[in-house]
Design a protein around this motif. Structure first.
Motif, PDB file in Angstrom:
ATOM      1  N   VAL A 111       1.421  -1.529   0.461  1.00  0.00           N
ATOM      2  CA  VAL A 111       0.347   0.185   0.503  1.00  0.00           C
ATOM      3  C   VAL A 111       0.342   1.807   0.145  1.00  0.00           C
ATOM      4  CG1 VAL A 111      -1.988   1.126   1.617  1.00  0.00           C
ATOM      5  CG2 VAL A 111      -2.221  -1.195   1.447  1.00  0.00           C
ATOM      6  N   THR A 112       2.233   1.291   0.446  1.00  0.00           N
ATOM      7  CA  THR A 112       2.971   2.382   0.765  1.00  0.00           C
ATOM      8  C   THR A 112       3.965   2.566  -0.760  1.00  0.00           C
ATOM      9  OG1 THR A 112       4.630   1.286   1.980  1.00  0.00           O
ATOM     10  CG2 THR A 112       2.835   1.979   3.086  1.00  0.00           C
ATOM     11  N   LYS A 113       3.314   1.823  -0.824  1.00  0.00           N
ATOM     12  CA  LYS A 113       4.080   1.750  -3.083  1.00  0.00           C
ATOM     13  C   LYS A 113       3.904   3.486  -3.455  1.00  0.00           C
ATOM     14  CE  LYS A 113       5.862  -2.200  -3.435  1.00  0.00           C
ATOM     15  NZ  LYS A 113       7.430  -1.877  -4.341  1.00  0.00           N
ATOM     16  N   PRO A 114       4.833   4.094  -4.046  1.00  0.00           N
ATOM     17  CA  PRO A 114       4.634   5.559  -4.107  1.00  0.00           C
ATOM     18  C   PRO A 114       3.736   5.613  -5.248  1.00  0.00           C
ATOM     19  CG  PRO A 114       7.233   4.796  -4.782  1.00  0.00           C
ATOM     20  CD  PRO A 114       6.601   3.871  -4.209  1.00  0.00           C
ATOM     21  N   TYR A 115       2.717   5.585  -5.608  1.00  0.00           N
ATOM     22  CA  TYR A 115       1.451   6.136  -6.538  1.00  0.00           C
ATOM     23  C   TYR A 115       0.394   6.766  -6.019  1.00  0.00           C
ATOM     24  CZ  TYR A 115       0.213   1.570  -6.362  1.00  0.00           C
ATOM     25  OH  TYR A 115      -0.111  -0.177  -6.218  1.00  0.00           O
ATOM     26  N   SER A 116      -0.350   7.011  -6.136  1.00  0.00           N
ATOM     27  CA  SER A 116      -2.141   7.753  -5.223  1.00  0.00           C
ATOM     28  C   SER A 116      -3.019   6.449  -5.478  1.00  0.00           C
ATOM     29  CB  SER A 116      -1.979   8.883  -5.881  1.00  0.00           C
ATOM     30  OG  SER A 116      -3.035   8.868  -7.375  1.00  0.00           O
ATOM     31  N   TRP A 117      -3.489   7.014  -4.235  1.00  0.00           N
ATOM     32  CA  TRP A 117      -4.666   5.885  -4.012  1.00  0.00           C
ATOM     33  C   TRP A 117      -5.618   6.353  -3.919  1.00  0.00           C
ATOM     34  CZ3 TRP A 117      -4.452   0.736  -3.994  1.00  0.00           C
ATOM     35  CH2 TRP A 117      -3.343   0.224  -4.233  1.00  0.00           C
ATOM     36  N   ASP A 118      -7.223   5.868  -4.367  1.00  0.00           N
ATOM     37  CA  ASP A 118      -8.318   6.124  -4.090  1.00  0.00           C
ATOM     38  C   ASP A 118      -9.253   5.324  -3.947  1.00  0.00           C
ATOM     39  OD1 ASP A 118     -10.540   8.634  -5.649  1.00  0.00           O
ATOM     40  OD2 ASP A 118     -10.594   8.687  -3.942  1.00  0.00           O
ATOM     41  N   PRO A 119      -8.949   4.426  -2.702  1.00  0.00           N
ATOM     42  CA  PRO A 119      -9.628   2.952  -3.177  1.00  0.00           C
ATOM     43  C   PRO A 119     -10.865   3.345  -2.292  1.00  0.00           C
ATOM     44  CG  PRO A 119      -8.269   3.155  -1.336  1.00  0.00           C
ATOM     45  CD  PRO A 119      -7.834   4.377  -2.058  1.00  0.00           C
ATOM     46  N   CYS A 120     -11.768   4.081  -1.818  1.00  0.00           N
ATOM     47  CA  CYS A 120     -12.314   3.664  -1.492  1.00  0.00           C
ATOM     48  C   CYS A 120     -13.676   4.718  -1.492  1.00  0.00           C
ATOM     49  CB  CYS A 120     -12.621   3.500  -0.407  1.00  0.00           C
ATOM     50  SG  CYS A 120     -11.798   4.695   0.479  1.00  0.00           S
ATOM     51  N   GLU A 121     -15.402   4.848  -1.220  1.00  0.00           N
ATOM     52  CA  GLU A 121     -15.859   5.746  -0.685  1.00  0.00           C
ATOM     53  C   GLU A 121     -15.946   6.530   0.109  1.00  0.00           C
ATOM     54  OE1 GLU A 121     -20.395   6.755  -2.186  1.00  0.00           O
ATOM     55  OE2 GLU A 121     -20.123   4.522  -2.503  1.00  0.00           O
ATOM     56  N   SER A 122     -15.747   7.327   0.652  1.00  0.00           N
ATOM     57  CA  SER A 122     -16.276   7.901   1.778  1.00  0.00           C
ATOM     58  C   SER A 122     -18.167   9.027   2.157  1.00  0.00           C
ATOM     59  CB  SER A 122     -15.122   9.450   1.706  1.00  0.00           C
ATOM     60  OG  SER A 122     -14.023   9.173   1.596  1.00  0.00           O
ATOM     61  N   ILE A 123     -18.102   8.647   2.744  1.00  0.00           N
ATOM     62  CA  ILE A 123     -20.048   9.048   2.585  1.00  0.00           C
ATOM     63  C   ILE A 123     -19.898  10.228   4.146  1.00  0.00           C
ATOM     64  CG2 ILE A 123     -21.727   8.511   3.492  1.00  0.00           C
ATOM     65  CD1 ILE A 123     -21.580   5.597   2.747  1.00  0.00           C
ATOM     66  N   PRO A 124     -19.690  11.185   3.983  1.00  0.00           N
ATOM     67  CA  PRO A 124     -19.853  12.358   5.124  1.00  0.00           C
ATOM     68  C   PRO A 124     -20.217  11.903   5.990  1.00  0.00           C
ATOM     69  CG  PRO A 124     -19.923  13.716   3.438  1.00  0.00           C
ATOM     70  CD  PRO A 124     -19.266  11.774   2.670  1.00  0.00           C
ATOM     71  N   LEU A 125     -20.674  11.948   7.644  1.00  0.00           N
ATOM     72  CA  LEU A 125     -21.827  11.754   8.507  1.00  0.00           C
ATOM     73  C   LEU A 125     -22.576  13.610   9.210  1.00  0.00           C
ATOM     74  CD1 LEU A 125     -21.311   8.555   9.675  1.00  0.00           C
ATOM     75  CD2 LEU A 125     -22.658   8.952   7.963  1.00  0.00           C
ATOM     76  N   GLN A 126     -21.084  13.898   8.746  1.00  0.00           N
ATOM     77  CA  GLN A 126     -21.456  15.269   9.115  1.00  0.00           C
ATOM     78  C   GLN A 126     -20.704  16.668   8.185  1.00  0.00           C
ATOM     79  OE1 GLN A 126     -19.358  14.906  13.046  1.00  0.00           O
ATOM     80  NE2 GLN A 126     -18.383  16.735  11.871  1.00  0.00           N
ATOM     81  N   PRO A 127     -21.883  17.996   8.312  1.00  0.00           N
ATOM     82  CA  PRO A 127     -20.957  18.824   7.468  1.00  0.00           C
ATOM     83  C   PRO A 127     -19.925  18.814   7.704  1.00  0.00           C
ATOM     84  CG  PRO A 127     -23.153  19.643   7.651  1.00  0.00           C
ATOM     85  CD  PRO A 127     -22.617  18.424   8.906  1.00  0.00           C
ATOM     86  N   SER A 128     -18.792  19.494   7.024  1.00  0.00           N
ATOM     87  CA  SER A 128     -16.983  19.811   6.864  1.00  0.00           C
ATOM     88  C   SER A 128     -17.075  21.303   6.349  1.00  0.00           C
ATOM     89  CB  SER A 128     -15.905  19.144   5.760  1.00  0.00           C
ATOM     90  OG  SER A 128     -16.423  19.134   4.337  1.00  0.00           O
ATOM     91  N   SER A 129     -15.770  22.073   6.800  1.00  0.00           N
ATOM     92  CA  SER A 129     -15.804  22.978   6.844  1.00  0.00           C
ATOM     93  C   SER A 129     -15.612  23.691   5.560  1.00  0.00           C
ATOM     94  CB  SER A 129     -14.276  23.150   7.725  1.00  0.00           C
ATOM     95  OG  SER A 129     -13.119  23.102   6.859  1.00  0.00           O
TER      96      SER A 129
END
Length: 174
Positions: free
Chosen positions: A80-98
Motif C-alpha cells: 500500500v505504501t508503494k509510491p503512487y496515489s490511492w483512491d480505493p474507497c468511497e467516503s460517506i460524510p456523516l457531518q458537514p465539513s468546513s
C-alpha cells in the motif's frame, strides 16, 4: 495527521474474511517475492513486494506486526505504501465539513443508511472514523457513546434498529 489507523482498520476487516486474505496475497518464489492484489478505483491491481521488512535489534518487525508471525499484514502494508496515489474507497460524510458551502450542510440519513445496507449486501469491506482532517470533533460526545475521536473503526455488521428516532450502526475496533 494522516496516521495509519485507517489501514489497520481495513486490515482488521479483511482478517474477518480468510477467503479474501488468500486472494490478496500470493508467494511467487522461495526467495521472498510476493504478489499483493489491491483494489484501486474499483479495479484489482497487482503490486510486487519483497519480504525485506525492517526489524529492530530483537528481530521484531518495526512498523507492523501480526500474531503467529503471519506475513500478510506487513506485506499488504508495504504494498500500500508503494509510491503512487490511492483512491480505493468511497467516503460517506456523516457531518458537514468546513469545505461544505453554506446551506449544503444537510445530511440525508436515509440515503446514508441505504448506501450502508447496499454495501453490506454487496459484501464490501467497510470502515468508519470518528472525525479527522477538517471535521470538528466533540470529544465528550464520542466518549459518551464509547468511541474514541480521530480513530478508525472496522464495521463488522449493520443492524437496523430505532432508538429515539435515530438509526444506529454497530461497529468495533481493534
Amino acid at each position: 495527521m494522516l496516521g495509519n489507523c485507517w489501514l489497520l482498520s481495513a486490515l482488521a476487516v479483511l482478517a474477518e474474511r480468510p477467503d479474501l486474505v488468500k486472494k490478496v496475497t500470493r508467494k511467487l518464489c522461495p526467495e521472498g517475492a510476493y504478489q499483493i492484489r489491491l483494489c484501486k478505483d474499483g479495479k484489482w491491481t497487482t503490486v510486487l513486494a519483497d519480504n525485506l521488512l525492517p526489524c529492530n535489534s530483537r528481530g521484531h518487525l518495526v512498523y507492523s506486526q501480526a500474531k503467529r508471525k503471519q506475513l500478510w499484514i506487513p506485506l499488504i502494508k508495504k504494498a500500500v505504501t508503494k509510491p503512487y496515489s490511492w483512491d480505493p474507497c468511497e467516503s460517506i460524510p456523516l457531518q458537514p465539513s468546513s469545505f461544505t458551502p453554506q446551506g449544503e450542510g444537510i445530511i440525508d440519513e436515509d440515503l446514508i443508511w441505504a448506501k450502508l445496507l447496499s454495501s453490506r449486501a454487496a459484501g464490501f469491506l467497510m470502515g468508519a472514523s470518528c472525525g479527522g482532517g477538517n471535521m470538528q470533533v466533540n470529544e465528550s460526545e464520542y466518549h459518551s457513546m464509547g468511541l474514541r475521536p480521530r480513530l478508525a473503526y472496522s464495521v463488522l455488521d449493520l443492524q437496523d434498529y430505532k432508538r429515539k428516532g435515530i438509526v444506529n450502526c454497530l461497529w468495533s475496533y481493534d
